[in-house]
Every structure is written in C-alpha cells, then in structure tokens.
Design an enzyme around this catalytic site. Sequence first.
Site, PDB file in Angstrom:
ATOM      1  N   GLU A 134      -4.848   2.363 -18.498  1.00 53.57           N
ATOM      2  CA  GLU A 134      -5.609   1.585 -17.503  1.00 53.57           C
ATOM      3  C   GLU A 134      -5.601   2.305 -16.159  1.00 53.57           C
ATOM      4  O   GLU A 134      -4.786   3.202 -15.938  1.00 53.57           O
ATOM      5  CB  GLU A 134      -4.986   0.184 -17.372  1.00 53.57           C
ATOM      6  CG  GLU A 134      -3.576   0.223 -16.822  1.00 53.57           C
ATOM      7  CD  GLU A 134      -2.750  -1.023 -17.135  1.00 53.57           C
ATOM      8  OE1 GLU A 134      -2.803  -1.511 -18.278  1.00 53.57           O
ATOM      9  OE2 GLU A 134      -2.055  -1.482 -16.210  1.00 53.57           O
ATOM     10  N   LYS A 136      -4.954   3.345 -12.310  1.00 57.47           N
ATOM     11  CA  LYS A 136      -3.865   3.182 -11.353  1.00 57.47           C
ATOM     12  C   LYS A 136      -4.519   2.855 -10.011  1.00 57.47           C
ATOM     13  O   LYS A 136      -5.124   3.731  -9.379  1.00 57.47           O
ATOM     14  CB  LYS A 136      -3.053   4.475 -11.277  1.00 57.47           C
ATOM     15  CG  LYS A 136      -1.865   4.378 -10.364  1.00 57.47           C
ATOM     16  CD  LYS A 136      -0.955   5.579 -10.556  1.00 57.47           C
ATOM     17  CE  LYS A 136       0.264   5.549  -9.701  1.00 57.47           C
ATOM     18  NZ  LYS A 136       0.068   5.242  -8.302  1.00 57.47           N
ATOM     19  N   ASP A 138      -5.239   2.076  -6.224  1.00 60.56           N
ATOM     20  CA  ASP A 138      -4.655   2.672  -5.029  1.00 60.56           C
ATOM     21  C   ASP A 138      -4.631   1.633  -3.912  1.00 60.56           C
ATOM     22  O   ASP A 138      -5.579   1.503  -3.146  1.00 60.56           O
ATOM     23  CB  ASP A 138      -5.500   3.890  -4.626  1.00 60.56           C
ATOM     24  CG  ASP A 138      -4.718   4.824  -3.734  1.00 60.56           C
ATOM     25  OD1 ASP A 138      -3.503   4.612  -3.570  1.00 60.56           O
ATOM     26  OD2 ASP A 138      -5.323   5.764  -3.198  1.00 60.56           O
ATOM     27  N   ARG A 157       6.348  -5.380  -2.126  1.00 59.18           N
ATOM     28  CA  ARG A 157       7.330  -4.676  -2.941  1.00 59.18           C
ATOM     29  C   ARG A 157       8.673  -4.559  -2.221  1.00 59.18           C
ATOM     30  O   ARG A 157       9.717  -4.678  -2.805  1.00 59.18           O
ATOM     31  CB  ARG A 157       6.798  -3.274  -3.277  1.00 59.18           C
ATOM     32  CG  ARG A 157       7.753  -2.465  -4.082  1.00 59.18           C
ATOM     33  CD  ARG A 157       7.157  -1.106  -4.417  1.00 59.18           C
ATOM     34  NE  ARG A 157       7.959  -0.440  -5.410  1.00 59.18           N
ATOM     35  CZ  ARG A 157       9.070   0.233  -5.152  1.00 59.18           C
ATOM     36  NH1 ARG A 157       9.502   0.309  -3.914  1.00 59.18           N
ATOM     37  NH2 ARG A 157       9.750   0.811  -6.098  1.00 59.18           N
ATOM     38  N   GLU A 195      -1.795  -5.133  -7.630  1.00 57.76           N
ATOM     39  CA  GLU A 195      -2.100  -4.290  -6.478  1.00 57.76           C
ATOM     40  C   GLU A 195      -3.167  -4.968  -5.627  1.00 57.76           C
ATOM     41  O   GLU A 195      -4.207  -5.377  -6.159  1.00 57.76           O
ATOM     42  CB  GLU A 195      -2.634  -2.957  -7.018  1.00 57.76           C
ATOM     43  CG  GLU A 195      -2.443  -1.802  -6.116  1.00 57.76           C
ATOM     44  CD  GLU A 195      -1.042  -1.172  -6.243  1.00 57.76           C
ATOM     45  OE1 GLU A 195      -0.192  -1.695  -6.985  1.00 57.76           O
ATOM     46  OE2 GLU A 195      -0.818  -0.174  -5.553  1.00 57.76           O
ATOM     47  N   TYR A 247      -1.642  -6.436 -13.185  1.00 58.81           N
ATOM     48  CA  TYR A 247      -1.558  -5.564 -14.351  1.00 58.81           C
ATOM     49  C   TYR A 247      -0.230  -5.601 -15.092  1.00 58.81           C
ATOM     50  O   TYR A 247      -0.018  -4.828 -16.014  1.00 58.81           O
ATOM     51  CB  TYR A 247      -1.864  -4.123 -13.953  1.00 58.81           C
ATOM     52  CG  TYR A 247      -1.141  -3.668 -12.689  1.00 58.81           C
ATOM     53  CD1 TYR A 247       0.237  -3.569 -12.642  1.00 58.81           C
ATOM     54  CD2 TYR A 247      -1.868  -3.351 -11.539  1.00 58.81           C
ATOM     55  CE1 TYR A 247       0.888  -3.175 -11.505  1.00 58.81           C
ATOM     56  CE2 TYR A 247      -1.218  -2.944 -10.383  1.00 58.81           C
ATOM     57  CZ  TYR A 247       0.165  -2.856 -10.379  1.00 58.81           C
ATOM     58  OH  TYR A 247       0.817  -2.465  -9.250  1.00 58.81           O
ATOM     59  N   LYS A 345      -1.482  11.337 -12.508  1.00 59.80           N
ATOM     60  CA  LYS A 345      -2.111  11.470 -11.193  1.00 59.80           C
ATOM     61  C   LYS A 345      -3.323  12.395 -11.281  1.00 59.80           C
ATOM     62  O   LYS A 345      -3.225  13.487 -11.849  1.00 59.80           O
ATOM     63  CB  LYS A 345      -1.103  12.053 -10.194  1.00 59.80           C
ATOM     64  CG  LYS A 345       0.140  11.200 -10.021  1.00 59.80           C
ATOM     65  CD  LYS A 345      -0.078  10.065  -9.089  1.00 59.80           C
ATOM     66  CE  LYS A 345       0.287  10.486  -7.697  1.00 59.80           C
ATOM     67  NZ  LYS A 345       0.453   9.376  -6.787  1.00 59.80           N
ATOM     68  N   CYS A 439      -3.538  28.033  28.901  1.00 60.02           N
ATOM     69  CA  CYS A 439      -3.347  26.677  28.377  1.00 60.02           C
ATOM     70  C   CYS A 439      -4.626  25.871  28.613  1.00 60.02           C
ATOM     71  O   CYS A 439      -5.124  25.829  29.747  1.00 60.02           O
ATOM     72  CB  CYS A 439      -2.175  26.017  29.095  1.00 60.02           C
ATOM     73  SG  CYS A 439      -2.043  24.267  28.721  1.00 60.02           S
ATOM     74  N   CYS A 442      -3.359  22.988  31.448  1.00 54.49           N
ATOM     75  CA  CYS A 442      -2.924  23.302  32.817  1.00 54.49           C
ATOM     76  C   CYS A 442      -3.364  24.691  33.262  1.00 54.49           C
ATOM     77  O   CYS A 442      -3.091  25.103  34.383  1.00 54.49           O
ATOM     78  CB  CYS A 442      -1.410  23.154  32.940  1.00 54.49           C
ATOM     79  SG  CYS A 442      -0.523  24.469  32.099  1.00 54.49           S
ATOM     80  N   CYS A 457       2.423  27.217  25.822  1.00 55.66           N
ATOM     81  CA  CYS A 457       2.322  27.049  27.270  1.00 55.66           C
ATOM     82  C   CYS A 457       3.747  26.801  27.734  1.00 55.66           C
ATOM     83  O   CYS A 457       4.409  25.895  27.229  1.00 55.66           O
ATOM     84  CB  CYS A 457       1.438  25.839  27.585  1.00 55.66           C
ATOM     85  SG  CYS A 457       1.594  25.295  29.285  1.00 55.66           S
ATOM     86  N   CYS A 462       3.353  21.028  32.585  1.00 53.00           N
ATOM     87  CA  CYS A 462       2.015  20.896  31.992  1.00 53.00           C
ATOM     88  C   CYS A 462       1.820  19.444  31.536  1.00 53.00           C
ATOM     89  O   CYS A 462       2.633  18.890  30.797  1.00 53.00           O
ATOM     90  CB  CYS A 462       1.880  21.848  30.806  1.00 53.00           C
ATOM     91  SG  CYS A 462       0.418  21.543  29.822  1.00 53.00           S
TER      92      CYS A 462
HETATM   93  S1  IVH Z   1       2.704  -0.744 -13.778  1.00 52.09           S
HETATM   94  C1  IVH Z   1       7.209  -1.467 -14.335  1.00 52.09           C
HETATM   95  N1  IVH Z   1       0.109  -0.492 -13.637  1.00 52.09           N
HETATM   96  O1  IVH Z   1       1.560   2.382  -8.991  1.00 52.09           O
HETATM   97  C2  IVH Z   1       5.824  -0.946 -14.181  1.00 52.09           C
HETATM   98  N2  IVH Z   1       1.393   0.090 -11.708  1.00 52.09           N
HETATM   99  O2  IVH Z   1       3.270   4.732  -8.791  1.00 52.09           O
HETATM  100  C3  IVH Z   1       5.104  -1.522 -13.041  1.00 52.09           C
HETATM  101  N3  IVH Z   1       0.033   0.765  -9.763  1.00 52.09           N
HETATM  102  O3  IVH Z   1       4.514   0.703  -8.125  1.00 52.09           O
HETATM  103  C4  IVH Z   1       3.947  -0.752 -12.581  1.00 52.09           C
HETATM  104  N4  IVH Z   1      -1.931   0.515 -10.724  1.00 52.09           N
HETATM  105  O4  IVH Z   1       2.245  -0.263  -7.288  1.00 52.09           O
HETATM  106  C5  IVH Z   1       1.282  -0.338 -12.985  1.00 52.09           C
HETATM  107  N5  IVH Z   1      -2.196  -0.370 -13.630  1.00 52.09           N
HETATM  108  C6  IVH Z   1      -1.049  -0.227 -12.983  1.00 52.09           C
HETATM  109  C7  IVH Z   1      -0.983   0.203 -11.653  1.00 52.09           C
HETATM  110  C8  IVH Z   1       0.263   0.358 -11.036  1.00 52.09           C
HETATM  111  C9  IVH Z   1      -1.291   0.836  -9.609  1.00 52.09           C
HETATM  112  C10 IVH Z   1       1.014   1.112  -8.719  1.00 52.09           C
HETATM  113  C11 IVH Z   1       2.204   0.186  -8.605  1.00 52.09           C
HETATM  114  C12 IVH Z   1       3.404   1.048  -8.895  1.00 52.09           C
HETATM  115  C13 IVH Z   1       2.890   2.405  -8.532  1.00 52.09           C
HETATM  116  C14 IVH Z   1       3.691   3.486  -9.222  1.00 52.09           C
END
Ligand code: IVH
Length: 700
Positions: A134, A136, A138, A157, A195, A247, A345, A439, A442, A457, A462
């Site tokens: 799924e 991630k 941001d 958190r 998130e 999630y 990532k 500079c 000054c 400088c 200054c």
């Molecule tokens: S699972 C125990 N699922 O990414 C597992 N985290 O880098 C709990 N995040 O701290 C996290 N999308 O804030 C999970 N689909 C997703 C996510 C997700 C974003 C964030 C979350 C976590 C951080 C880790």
Amino acid sequence: MFNNEQARLLQQKTKLFLDNINAAVDAVQMEDLREVMRFHEYQYYVLNNSLISDFEYDQLYKLLEKIEKNHPELITKNSPTQRVGSSLNEGFANVQHLVPMLSLENSYNADDLNDFDRKAKEASGLQKIEYCVEPKFDGASISLIYENDLLIRATTRGDGVAGDDITNNIKQIRSIPLSAPFSKYGISQIEIRGEVIMTKASFDKYNESLIQQGLPTVANPRNTAAGSLRIKDPNEVGRRNLDAFLYHVSFIQKSKLENQNPKDVIETHDGQLEMLWQCGFRSPNKEKKVVNNIDDVIAYVQEFESKRDDLPYEIDGMVIKVNDLHLQDELGMTSHHPRWAIAYKFKARQATTKLINVEFQVGRTGAVTPVAKLEPVYLGGVTVSSISIHNEEYIKEKDLKIGDTVLIERAGDVIPQIVKSITDLRKGDEQEIIFPKQCPVCKSELFKEDGEAVWRCINIECEAQVVEKIIHFVSKDAMDIKSFGDANVRLFYSLNLIKDIPGIYTLNLDEIGTLEGFGKKSIDNLKAAIEASKQQPLNRLMYGLGIRFVGETTAKTLANSVEHLLDFKNKSEEDLQQLEDVGVKVAKSIHHFFSNEQNIKMIEQLEQLGLQLKNTKKEAVVEGGLSGQTFLFTGTLTKLKRSDAEALAESKGGIIVSGVSAKLNYLVVGEDAGSKLEKAKKINTIKVISEDEFLSLIES
Ligand code: IVH
C-alpha cells in the site's frame, strides 16, 4: 459504509428536510437528520462524490444546530455539530499510546526487498508469504481510539510511547468519523493508526489564501499537516482542510458478549483495511494490492512509483506488510520496527529549471555563501526557488552559469541540491558567476584562509553578521528565547532598537509595545522569555556565543570543563586540546575568541545584566556500560534519528564528539558516509560500526 438501500432512503430524507427547511422539526427527527448529514459528509470527504451542494449542507447544519439549541439535553457526542472545539490556553496533554507507535525499516531497491522476504521466510519456515502492498502516505502519523463506537481520543506520535492529545483538532478532519460501527465486528475498544495529510489541492488553496493575506507561504504539504495538528485553535485546523488515511489496527478489545460468526473474524491486514473502509474511514483499501510473492511486490511498487505524480496527495514510498495477522505476531518486532513490514522509499525526485541569478549571503561567521535563484519548480512536495551553491569551488566543479538549465534533486527530507548544469542546452548567452571581492552588505574586503574554500567578511561590525549572531543567540538550541525569532531580530535591528547580543537584555519593551502587531500579550511573552533565558545553563550560552567550530556537543564539553565562562580567558590552546572533542582547529578558535577584548567586554556585560555564567548545572557524568567511550555518527541513519542515537549513547555514559581524531572510539556509519569514514579508516584504534552494531552495543 452505506448500502444502496440505505443510500436511497437517506437521499429521500435529504430531499424532505431540504424541501421543508423552514418547517418545525421535532426532536424525534433529530437522529434522522444527523444520519443524513453523516451520509453526506462521508460522500463528500471520504468518497469525494458530493450529492448535495455546500449551500444545502449548510442549511441542514443550521437546522440541526437550531433543534439542538432547543433540546440541548438531546445532543449526542457524535452529532456533526460536535466537531467544533474551543481554543486551548495551555499546551496539549501528554498521553500514553495503548501500544507503542513503532517506525518502519526502510528499503530502497529490489535487493533490499528480496532480503526482507528471505528473512521473513527463514524466520517463519514458510516457502511463500502473502504480502499486502500500500502507499506510504507523506504526512503526520496519528493514533485514534474508539470506545463503544465513539472516537474518544486522538494523539500525535510523540516519542512513540506517548503523544499529545489532539482530539479536538482531529475532530475537525471530516473524513475521520466521530463514531464508527466497530461493535458490528464485536469490537468494544480499538486503537487505529494512520496519517494526516494535506492534499496537493488543499495545499495550493491554503497557500493562495496566505498570499491574499500578505503572509509568507508554506513549503510543503507534510510539514503543514504536521504543524496543523498542534495548533491551539481547532477552527484554524478546520480551515486547512486536512485529510486522513487509516492503515493499521494496533489494538483490539473484543466485546464481552460476542455473538460473532467465526468467518467474520478478521485474520488478515487487508481484511482490516476493508473493515476500516466499511466503518467509514479512508483506508488505502482501493490502493492496496495483495500479492503472494516478492516479485509481484517489486512490480507493484515500481508501478506505483511511475504514477506517483498523478495522485492527489503526496506519498514518499510504499509499505509492504505480511498479510496474515498470525504470521505478523509470530515474526514480532525489534525495539524499533516490526519484522513483518518494511517501507520502500522512492528514489530522489529530479526536475530541471533555470538558474536565473546568484545572490551572496553573509552568515554569522562572515562566510559569504552564493545562493542560486531558480525559476520556481515543484519538487517532491516543495516549491524550490533557491538553492545554496556553497562556494566558488563548487560552482567551478559543477560548471554553473547564470542562464543555465540545471538538474535539481531532492531525496526525502534532504535539502534540494543541484546535480548538474545541462550544458547541451546552452545558447551561448549564459554568464559566468562572479564572486564578489567585497562584502555584499558592509562592502569591506573579503578574505580566504589558506586551505579553505570559503570567502569571509572579517568586519565584526558587519550588519549581516551582527544580525545573524543575535538570531543564533536567541535560537531554540541556544538560549531558546521564544517569541524573539528571526523576523523580530531583523525588525528591531532595522529600527535601531538592538545592536548587539547584550542589547537583547536592555530592549526598550515599551517602545516595542507601540509597534504594530505587538500587543500587551506579546510584550509580556517576550519579556518573560528574555528573563527566563538568563537562567539557561552555561553550555547553551557557550553555544549561543557562536564561536566558530563550537557546536552543541563541543559547547557541552567546554561548559563542563570550567567553573565560570571567563575561566576560558586563562586557557591556552594546549589546555583546550586536552578536552575530549577539541582538536587544534577548535582550540585555536576558542582561544582566539577569548583573547578578543570586545568579546570579553560583551561577556562581562552579560553577567552584569544577570545572565548565569557560572557552571551551576555541571552535567552529571552518567555511569553506564559505555562510560567515557566517545561516539561519532556519520551518514544517514535509517532506524534512529541522529539526535535519538546520540541521546541513546549518552544515556549509557557515552560521549558524543564532532570530529574524527585519535580520541574517537566508535564511528557509527549510516548510509552514504563520506570523508569522516575515510579518515577514520586511517586511524586503526577507531572501531567503525554499523547502525545495527551500535544498537546491539547499546542493548548489551
Ligand atoms: S504502518 C507498525 N502503513 O510511515 C507499523 N505506516 O516510516 C505502523 N506511514 O511511522 C506503520 N503510510 O507514520 C504504515 N501505509 C502505511 C503508512 C505508514 C505512511 C508512516 C507512518 C510510519 C512511517 C514509517
């Protein structure tokens, strides 16, 4: 959430309420009206598919408000009117999570994912593992608790164990339901994680509104979402139009009276995402994919990466989770992250843009830094319009010219960088970047020391340096004078209200009170913050003085080595070099600072003004397993934040140093480690260890 039949009925009821909006509505119809409104909130905020206009929704809202006013005893906690919260006067309460909020291990390529799969197979003895993949998201992570179907608490958190209670702010996020039918699943209490994000559209809209009000714009959706959660006025949070994806289920308490069909018991992660979706949350139910081998995981993350820019919100990677909840339990977790999940990532984002000009900025130490002004370009959640190009050598090395098309890159949190200039696109009218001889502020002549890349400088009066020095002195990591800040320092300086560091303590606050935007409250806050700073421990003052090469860690070592700040007057370079973490260059700089009469005068003035110059808070030396051992971290750590890793080492008695020397015991190496690693390899008494080895060392 609502089946077709329910949806049809609710639409009929909507029409009835709207057609009779001025007719008297009795208390009996109240719950009907609320359900109609929840239905429309869900359509609009979760499904993005509104069935009525904003005006019609407002009419329904006002109607409900009117009836509730007449029958306050009938107001329920999950009524759509109950999202409104009042401002906080004090800070947020700190509350414990039911289950700690862990972070995820990172992966960057197919090899890392294959490794993860291999380890999971080895640990479980299975030949094949099913994964749920799924996005991630941001944003800023949150934790929600529902009890008997009602949202009772929302937290940030925090440090993973406890976070801030931000329930009133979270209630402003319309895609988070105030009540959710978990009881249908035999659940009486549930803690869920997700998130909070700001969509790209809401981010643009918010910035437009800031421009209209003449306020500075915000840099990216993630920081804005995170910052919004800690605003003390929930109505302002509401105005920012935040969203949330849920999630993860971290804790479930089953109802005592359980009359559940065993086939309804959820045993997979994707089943939980489906449940969250059915309960009215935005979960990545549609975006997720369940696959039964790692090759399909790799194909899906790559597919998503290619369409990342088409999504309405920012994601910085994908999360891969073992789908079977029993297997998740079996695999368990380390002290930092689960062994059943990993983050993948995405690669650094790149963009091309034009280098339109170069400006030269003077810093606190007089260093003149060239800053490339770019045609603004959106890159990984931020609009980039200027990038530091460090020094003259860097400009030569990258062959940069004004008018060039340049390739820029930003990886994760990292500050954007120029990768190269695209010389093939040059037309011939590009201009050399000429480094100034004087500079830019000054106008005094610039100097460059042998072996250094930076022009400086050296006029200590200054204006640019003075202002930057004051800004550094009041900053969070130094004297932490809240409510001062960059803008105020610049303003007071421009109005001649302050001209040096001691001037902070003789500020004419009455005069400042007459300036626009400075009410009694802000003056009181400023006064209290200035007063409080007088008691800051010596290491903060030492750091705040802005002596070259003296960072926070060195400042601590230095402060701990004297009884009074002025003791440094009598220390030779050799004396100073005896201290941990102080090499030739640092010792020379400290000695130079305390040999300057003007500096001594300033310190004496500070003492007269009531600042704490004695070492009253000599830090107790922590006795631990690593007592006296010195540590230095280099490169990007993937499991711990640098500051947490340092604190961990210190908690065991370790000492953090800032440079590689024969006095260093451990160099902890993260990703992309550079010159420090090379240097350490040449000194064979230094133990070079990985982040994992560091963690084992701490645990042992
Ligand atoms: S699972 C125990 N699922 O990414 C597992 N985290 O880098 C709990 N995040 O701290 C996290 N999308 O804030 C999970 N689909 C997703 C996510 C997700 C974003 C964030 C979350 C976590 C951080 C880790």
